[in-house]
Design an enzyme around this catalytic site. Sequence first.
Site, PDB file in Angstrom:
ATOM      1  N   TYR A 188       0.842  -1.201   0.000  1.00  0.00           N
ATOM      2  CA  TYR A 188       0.000   0.000   0.000  1.00  0.00           C
ATOM      3  C   TYR A 188       0.880   1.256   0.000  1.00  0.00           C
ATOM      4  CZ  TYR A 188      -2.861   3.794   1.753  1.00  0.00           C
ATOM      5  OH  TYR A 188      -3.457   5.016   1.904  1.00  0.00           O
ATOM      6  N   SER A 248      -2.449  12.729   8.447  1.00  0.00           N
ATOM      7  CA  SER A 248      -3.460  12.512   7.409  1.00  0.00           C
ATOM      8  C   SER A 248      -4.866  12.421   8.015  1.00  0.00           C
ATOM      9  CB  SER A 248      -3.138  11.194   6.688  1.00  0.00           C
ATOM     10  OG  SER A 248      -4.241  10.712   5.978  1.00  0.00           O
ATOM     11  N   GLN A 303      -3.691  17.279   7.390  1.00  0.00           N
ATOM     12  CA  GLN A 303      -4.073  17.148   5.979  1.00  0.00           C
ATOM     13  C   GLN A 303      -5.556  16.826   5.858  1.00  0.00           C
ATOM     14  OE1 GLN A 303      -4.966  13.912   4.801  1.00  0.00           O
ATOM     15  NE2 GLN A 303      -5.320  14.458   2.675  1.00  0.00           N
ATOM     16  N   TYR A 318      -8.901  15.834   3.252  1.00  0.00           N
ATOM     17  CA  TYR A 318      -9.616  15.564   2.006  1.00  0.00           C
ATOM     18  C   TYR A 318     -10.977  16.199   2.163  1.00  0.00           C
ATOM     19  CZ  TYR A 318      -6.379  11.702   1.180  1.00  0.00           C
ATOM     20  OH  TYR A 318      -5.273  10.959   0.977  1.00  0.00           O
ATOM     21  N   THR A 350      -5.502  18.363   0.292  1.00  0.00           N
ATOM     22  CA  THR A 350      -5.174  17.502  -0.851  1.00  0.00           C
ATOM     23  C   THR A 350      -6.253  17.663  -1.912  1.00  0.00           C
ATOM     24  OG1 THR A 350      -4.064  15.931   0.587  1.00  0.00           O
ATOM     25  CG2 THR A 350      -4.745  15.104  -1.556  1.00  0.00           C
ATOM     26  N   ARG A 378      -5.080   1.068  -7.618  1.00  0.00           N
ATOM     27  CA  ARG A 378      -3.767   0.479  -7.310  1.00  0.00           C
ATOM     28  C   ARG A 378      -3.895  -1.036  -7.414  1.00  0.00           C
ATOM     29  NH1 ARG A 378      -3.937   4.858  -2.998  1.00  0.00           N
ATOM     30  NH2 ARG A 378      -3.913   6.650  -4.384  1.00  0.00           N
ATOM     31  N   LYS A 391      -2.107  20.889  -1.812  1.00  0.00           N
ATOM     32  CA  LYS A 391      -1.233  19.797  -2.248  1.00  0.00           C
ATOM     33  C   LYS A 391      -1.841  19.042  -3.431  1.00  0.00           C
ATOM     34  CE  LYS A 391       0.734  15.463  -0.501  1.00  0.00           C
ATOM     35  NZ  LYS A 391      -0.212  14.477  -1.021  1.00  0.00           N
ATOM     36  N   HIS A 425       0.760  12.920  -6.096  1.00  0.00           N
ATOM     37  CA  HIS A 425       0.301  11.975  -5.079  1.00  0.00           C
ATOM     38  C   HIS A 425       1.220  10.747  -5.051  1.00  0.00           C
ATOM     39  CE1 HIS A 425      -3.429  11.685  -2.524  1.00  0.00           C
ATOM     40  NE2 HIS A 425      -2.912  10.500  -2.295  1.00  0.00           N
ATOM     41  N   ARG A 434       0.399   7.857  -7.367  1.00  0.00           N
ATOM     42  CA  ARG A 434      -0.707   6.994  -6.921  1.00  0.00           C
ATOM     43  C   ARG A 434      -2.040   7.404  -7.542  1.00  0.00           C
ATOM     44  NH1 ARG A 434       0.825   4.601  -2.054  1.00  0.00           N
ATOM     45  NH2 ARG A 434      -1.202   4.649  -1.047  1.00  0.00           N
TER      46      ARG A 434
HETATM   47  C1  GLV Z   1      -4.351   8.107  -0.075  1.00  0.00           C
HETATM   48  O1  GLV Z   1      -4.115   9.271  -0.074  1.00  0.00           O
HETATM   49  C2  GLV Z   1      -3.646   7.163  -0.860  1.00  0.00           C
HETATM   50  O2  GLV Z   1      -2.884   7.571  -1.738  1.00  0.00           O
HETATM   51  O3  GLV Z   1      -3.823   5.963  -0.622  1.00  0.00           O
END
Ligand code: GLV
Length: 391
Positions: free
Chosen positions: A25, A107, A128, A130, A156, A165, A252, A276, A279
């Site tokens: 992760y 976060s 941070q 979201y 963010t 991912r 960011k 990011h 990601r």
């Molecule tokens: C969250 O910000 C991630 O990239 O998993």
Amino acid sequence: MKNVTCIEDLRVLHRRRVPRAFFDYADGGSYSEETLRANRADIEHIRLRQRVLVDVSSRSLATTILGQKVSAPFALAPIGLTGMQHGNGEILAAQAAEEAGIPYTLSTMSICSIEDVAEATTKPFWFQLYVIKDRGFSKDVLSRAAEAKCSALVLTVDLQVLGQRHRDIKNGMTVPPEIRLANIIDIGTKPAWIWGILKGKSKTFGNLAGHVKGMENVNSLAQWIQSQFDPALSWKDVEWIKNIWPGKLIIKGILDPEDAKMAVKLGADAIVVSNHGGRQLDGAPSTISALPGVAQAVGSDTEVLFDGGIRTGADLVRALALGARACLIGRAYVYGLGAGGRAGVSKAIEILKNELSVTMALTGTNRVADIGPNIIVGGETKKKPTRKRKG
Ligand code: GLV
């Protein structure tokens, strides 16, 4: 930790000590991981000018970020689920950062809560955010961050939808997490990790648990998060945040000069040039290749921070030379945390500081402010943009 000489050593130890799903992760990127690789490949490509016979006996790594004195030009980046890399991960990383004299960013998706981290530290940290569909939650969490005296908000803006991912899906690191035999066997081989997690203060999303109505367990919270990504997010929401957040605002996820100009117009105190960590948009340019254009577009009142691919002190110098005031360090410290808890984070910070100091010496540089394009091969004729310091 004795034989650890570089960040890659910490990465190897992290991979050995932490269950694969959590290591992957942190380590992985989205889709084909092209942008993840480009962040490293492009930064490694930049050659530094070796200078000799300059008196570098009075070198200093100290500088300021948003008016705050720091011992080196970097801060710890916000990383979700840090407390799953090591029990109490957020607390330990914040303490290591405080001891080292650099900012720590917590976060929204942390395991330890804002209050847990505030209680375990003595200096203000950054928070941070979201912005999710539930604006009530955003407002509430911001007032908790203000109450905890967080000195800056890192907003963010590059996660309206999630870049897939592949590694996470293959490992069952989906939301909610899948209980698979392979994961159980893997976790069973990591007793020190299990012990640390069991002793940890929190085993769920600490900022959400008890603050999101009707969400009692980690699975329902995880499902809630999944439903809360907001594709409708826009610059209007940034204005809204700017109006309700009393401290400094760092935006960011800026990679494009047009977006950088917009962030400046809306009064950001700083931006972070970021994809990011490779990601999100796979195929996006590496951050180091985007940095000069973004830095150029930003006026002197907004500080330019940088993240993506920093693994050495030389990388810090490269980013500063191309226009960053300071960098955010993500994976580099998480590898340290997974490898050895607080001592591992301290080791990562120490490695980067030592490498930075030697790189400055061998490029004939005494002060962080003197790191400019002239220390890059081919950049001799370019002038570093002069920036007024705010605050
Ligand atoms: C969250 O910000 C991630 O990239 O998993």
